[in-house]
Scaffold this motif. Structure first.
Motif, short mmCIF file in Angstrom:
data_model
loop_
_atom_site.label_atom_id
_atom_site.label_comp_id
_atom_site.label_asym_id
_atom_site.label_seq_id
_atom_site.Cartn_x
_atom_site.Cartn_y
_atom_site.Cartn_z
N GLY A 1 0.82 -1.20 0.00
CA GLY A 1 0.00 0.00 0.00
C GLY A 1 0.85 1.25 0.00
N ARG A 2 0.36 2.29 -0.61
CA ARG A 2 1.05 3.56 -0.67
C ARG A 2 0.04 4.68 -0.80
NH1 ARG A 2 5.16 3.89 -4.33
NH2 ARG A 2 5.23 1.67 -4.85
N LEU A 3 0.47 5.90 -0.48
CA LEU A 3 -0.36 7.07 -0.70
C LEU A 3 -0.17 7.55 -2.13
CD1 LEU A 3 0.10 9.14 2.58
CD2 LEU A 3 -1.81 7.69 1.95
N ALA A 4 -1.26 7.93 -2.77
CA ALA A 4 -1.21 8.42 -4.14
C ALA A 4 -2.05 9.67 -4.25
CB ALA A 4 -1.70 7.35 -5.12
N SER A 5 -1.75 10.50 -5.22
CA SER A 5 -2.50 11.74 -5.44
C SER A 5 -3.83 11.41 -6.11
CB SER A 5 -1.69 12.71 -6.32
OG SER A 5 -0.50 13.10 -5.65
N GLY A 6 -4.91 11.85 -5.47
CA GLY A 6 -6.22 11.65 -6.05
C GLY A 6 -6.65 12.80 -6.93
N ASN A 7 -6.15 14.02 -6.62
CA ASN A 7 -6.50 15.20 -7.39
C ASN A 7 -5.35 16.18 -7.29
OD1 ASN A 7 -7.67 17.74 -8.27
ND2 ASN A 7 -9.67 16.80 -8.03
N LEU A 8 -4.72 16.47 -8.41
CA LEU A 8 -3.58 17.37 -8.40
C LEU A 8 -3.98 18.80 -8.10
CD1 LEU A 8 -1.58 16.04 -11.50
CD2 LEU A 8 -1.12 15.60 -9.08
N LEU A 9 -5.23 19.18 -8.41
CA LEU A 9 -5.66 20.55 -8.19
C LEU A 9 -5.94 20.81 -6.71
CD1 LEU A 9 -8.04 21.07 -11.24
CD2 LEU A 9 -5.65 21.76 -11.01
N THR A 10 -6.63 19.89 -6.05
CA THR A 10 -6.99 20.07 -4.65
C THR A 10 -5.98 19.47 -3.68
OG1 THR A 10 -8.32 18.03 -4.64
CG2 THR A 10 -9.41 20.09 -5.28
N GLY A 11 -5.07 18.64 -4.16
CA GLY A 11 -4.09 18.02 -3.28
C GLY A 11 -4.62 16.85 -2.47
N GLN A 12 -5.81 16.36 -2.77
CA GLN A 12 -6.37 15.24 -2.03
C GLN A 12 -5.64 13.96 -2.40
OE1 GLN A 12 -10.55 15.22 -2.84
NE2 GLN A 12 -10.97 16.98 -1.56
N LYS A 13 -5.54 13.08 -1.42
CA LYS A 13 -4.83 11.82 -1.61
C LYS A 13 -5.76 10.64 -1.37
CE LYS A 13 -0.18 13.44 -0.46
NZ LYS A 13 1.01 13.23 0.40
N LEU A 14 -5.31 9.48 -1.81
CA LEU A 14 -6.04 8.24 -1.62
C LEU A 14 -5.04 7.13 -1.30
CD1 LEU A 14 -5.45 6.64 -4.52
CD2 LEU A 14 -7.20 8.23 -5.32
N VAL A 15 -5.56 5.97 -0.97
CA VAL A 15 -4.73 4.80 -0.67
C VAL A 15 -4.80 3.87 -1.88
CG1 VAL A 15 -4.36 2.84 0.87
CG2 VAL A 15 -5.14 5.03 1.79
N THR B 1 3.36 -1.20 3.80
CA THR B 1 3.26 0.04 3.05
C THR B 1 4.66 0.43 2.57
OG1 THR B 1 3.50 1.35 5.07
CG2 THR B 1 1.27 0.83 4.35
N VAL B 2 4.69 1.20 1.49
CA VAL B 2 5.95 1.65 0.90
C VAL B 2 5.86 3.16 0.70
CG1 VAL B 2 6.44 -0.54 -0.22
CG2 VAL B 2 5.07 1.18 -1.42
N GLU B 3 7.01 3.73 0.33
CA GLU B 3 7.07 5.16 0.08
C GLU B 3 6.13 5.55 -1.06
OE1 GLU B 3 8.49 7.77 1.27
OE2 GLU B 3 10.03 7.11 2.67
N SER B 4 5.57 6.75 -0.91
CA SER B 4 4.70 7.25 -1.96
C SER B 4 5.53 7.64 -3.17
CB SER B 4 3.90 8.45 -1.45
OG SER B 4 3.11 8.99 -2.48
#
Length: 556
Positions: free
Chosen positions: A379-393, A415-418
């Motif tokens: 698992g890692r954190l990923a960008s869900g929306n580049l405009l708002t900065g929201q993230k997802l798993v 988990t690993v580095e994003s």
């Protein structure tokens, strides 16, 4: 005759005279008139109907003896008097109703003033511009009543309209207003009747009415959410813009969704209570289905990750983030930020048959996840929306054995580095710190000193030692450039300065060598040094124009 021969006197006959007085027929006329007047008065009183009292908040449009009370545009009474209450806060109107309206004066009867009204919902009461303002009466049920409180505004739904009413609980009222539409698959099936604030839990209760025959669509498993009226979506085809009707844009709206049988449940009863969700995603996440919770800990910052964010497996949703919080470990004096996620097995379809027609349970899902972890699922954190900065798993498969990242020892799933831009920037910063720690200034100083020694000692015995030092310095600079895999503005600036100084020094050295004509080997060496300096300049110019080449390599 008498004895004297005189005739006997004749006496008149007696007439029987009645002493009883007779009533003259003339006296019957006033009596008949009185009877007729009494009968007419009794009929007038009987047809007149009861007298009622209606309390209004304002006396706009109310005139004694002229303002009529109607139902379906038929007169049922008239306002007889209008006065203010003792505290001058209300207007009290006394009305005389017709006999036909008397039996409809119940507790549920409602009154309101009909006048021209202009609102976002539309225009109403235009007919009163010609006929004048009047009071509308809507019959209701209950016990008999003679005192009423008039409504401030006309009701959205009349009492004679068939359908059912329901209550929606929400944290905020938002853009909803009286008359906001209720949609089912784009078709308007009802309206918002009103709203009020609960003093107990401080939530907003919104009353909605679903007209017949659509009231059967509301089941125990139905969901309601707000309709914003404007929707933006971004996909492979680009940006899409979708809007609802102008009425929804102005008044907002409510969307009704009912799952298919048997998930829908029984038909909802009148005034059943439902939750009003903010959007369709929140309503879908709140469905009653199995959720298996895992605790994750990610290295670095979790800024932009919020509850409700999706959990993806190779781009497809398999769950949602349940909570993001901060914990303090007193034993180790460390701060942890665990992320709770809920995996939903209903979102994962299996290719083989389900035993006994039973869905996947928690034990089966945990076994499936454990097998995938052994195969490299991380698992890692990923960008869900580049405009708002929201993230997802996001979960994906990483080759090779897993090396735990410090600070994630208590994570239930590895988990690993994003791999987003923030992580790349953070890694570049670490590399810049390492580069700053290198003796770069001393290296450049040695290079400049060596070139100056070559210029001043072209014919001296120390030339070999100077060339060796120069070769060592150039080798170190070349190794440094090979190790740099990120944009290094400071390094580019230093290389440009080195190339400029080297070029000037070599020009001087060429002039010196030109006067000595017998040192051919030394001239060849100096030409190579000149080419090396030119290469440094070309490299610095290219990196300045294309800093991404440090990450991607030279483009074709």
């Amino acid at each position: 005759m008498t004895d004297a021969g005189q005739p006997t006197p004749q006496h008149p006959p007696e007439v029987a005279v009645s002493t009883r007085r007779r009533l003259s027929l003339l006296w019957l006329l006033p009596l008949v008139a009185a009877l007729i007047a009494g009968w007419l008065g009794w009929r007038w009183l009987e047809d007149r109907g009861p007298q009622i009292v209606i309390t209004f908040q304002s006396g706009d449009g109310l005139e004694a003896g002229r303002t009529r009370i109607k139902h379906k545009n038929v007169d049922l009474g008239v306002i007889e008097s209008v006065r203010l209450s003792d505290d001058l806060s209300q207007v009290i109107a006394t009305a005389r109703m017709d006999r036909a309206a008397g039996r409809h004066l119940k507790e549920g009867t409602r009154f309101w003033v009909v006048a021209p009204r202009l609102s976002l919902a539309g225009v109403s009461g235009l007919s009163t511009v010609v006929s004048g303002t009047y009071v509308e009466m809507e019959p209701g049920g209950g016990e008999d009543r003679r005192e009423f409180d008039a409504l401030d505004d006309p009701p959205v739904i009349r009492a004679d309209v068939p359908g059912r009413s329901f209550s929606l609980k929400a944290e905020q009222l938002g853009s909803l207003a009286q008359g906001s539409p209720v949609y089912f698959r784009g078709v308007q099936v009802g309206e918002v009747m009103g709203y009020n604030l609960s003093p107990q839990d401080r939530t907003v209760s919104v009353s909605v009415f679903v007209r017949a025959p659509y009231e059967g669509l509301v089941r125990e498993g139905s969901r309601f959410w707000r309709s914003s009226g404007i929707q933006f979506t971004a996909g492979a085809e680009g940006l899409k813009f979708q809007t609802e009707s102008l009425k929804t844009l102005a008044l907002g709206g409510v969307v009704l969704e009912t799952p298919p049988d048997p998930q829908a449940g029984e038909q909802a009863k009148d005034w059943s209570t439902f939750t009003l969700y903010e959007d369709q995603q929140s309503a879908a996440a709140a469905r009653d289905r199995l959720r298996v919770r895992y605790r994750l800990e990610f290295p670095g910052s979790v800024q932009g990750l919020q509850a409700g964010a999706p959990v993806l497996m190779r781009g497809l949703t398999v769950g949602h983030v349940a909570a993001v919080r901060m914990e303090y470990d007193e034993a180790n004096q460390q701060i942890h930020i665990p992320v709770d996620i809920d995996l939903e097995p209903d979102l994962v379809a299996r290719t083989y048959g389900i035993l006994d027609d039973k869905p996947m349970d928690e034990a089966t899902l945990r076994k499936l996840v454990a097998i995938q972890v052994k195969k490299g699922m991380r698992g890692r954190l990923a960008s869900g929306n580049l405009l708002t900065g929201q993230k997802l798993v996001s979960f994906d498969f990483e080759p090779g054995p897993h090396q735990p990242v410090p600070g994630t020892e208590r994570s239930e799933l590895p988990t690993v580095e994003s791999s987003d831009i923030e992580s790349i920037t953070r890694s570049a910063g670490v590399l810049m710190d390492k580069v700053s720690a290198l003796p770069l200034d001393g290296l450049i100083a040695d290079l400049r000193g060596t070139l100056q020694s070559v210029s001043g000692l072209a014919g001296s015995p120390d030339l070999a030692r100077s060339l060796a030092a120069l070769a060592k310095a150039l080798g170190s600079a070349d190794a440094l450039m090979r190790d740099a895999d990120r944009q290094l503005p400071e390094l580019v600036k230093s290389l440009r300065g080195v190339a400029t100084a080297a070029q000037g020094t070599l020009n001087s050295a060429n002039g010196l060598l030109g006067g000595g004509g017998g040192q051919a080997d030394l001239a060849g060496v100096m030409r190579q040094l000149n080419d090396a300096a030119r290469s440094f300049r070309v490299l610095a110019d290219y990196l300045e124009r294309h800093p991404e080449a440090l990450l991607r390599g030279k483009s074709p």
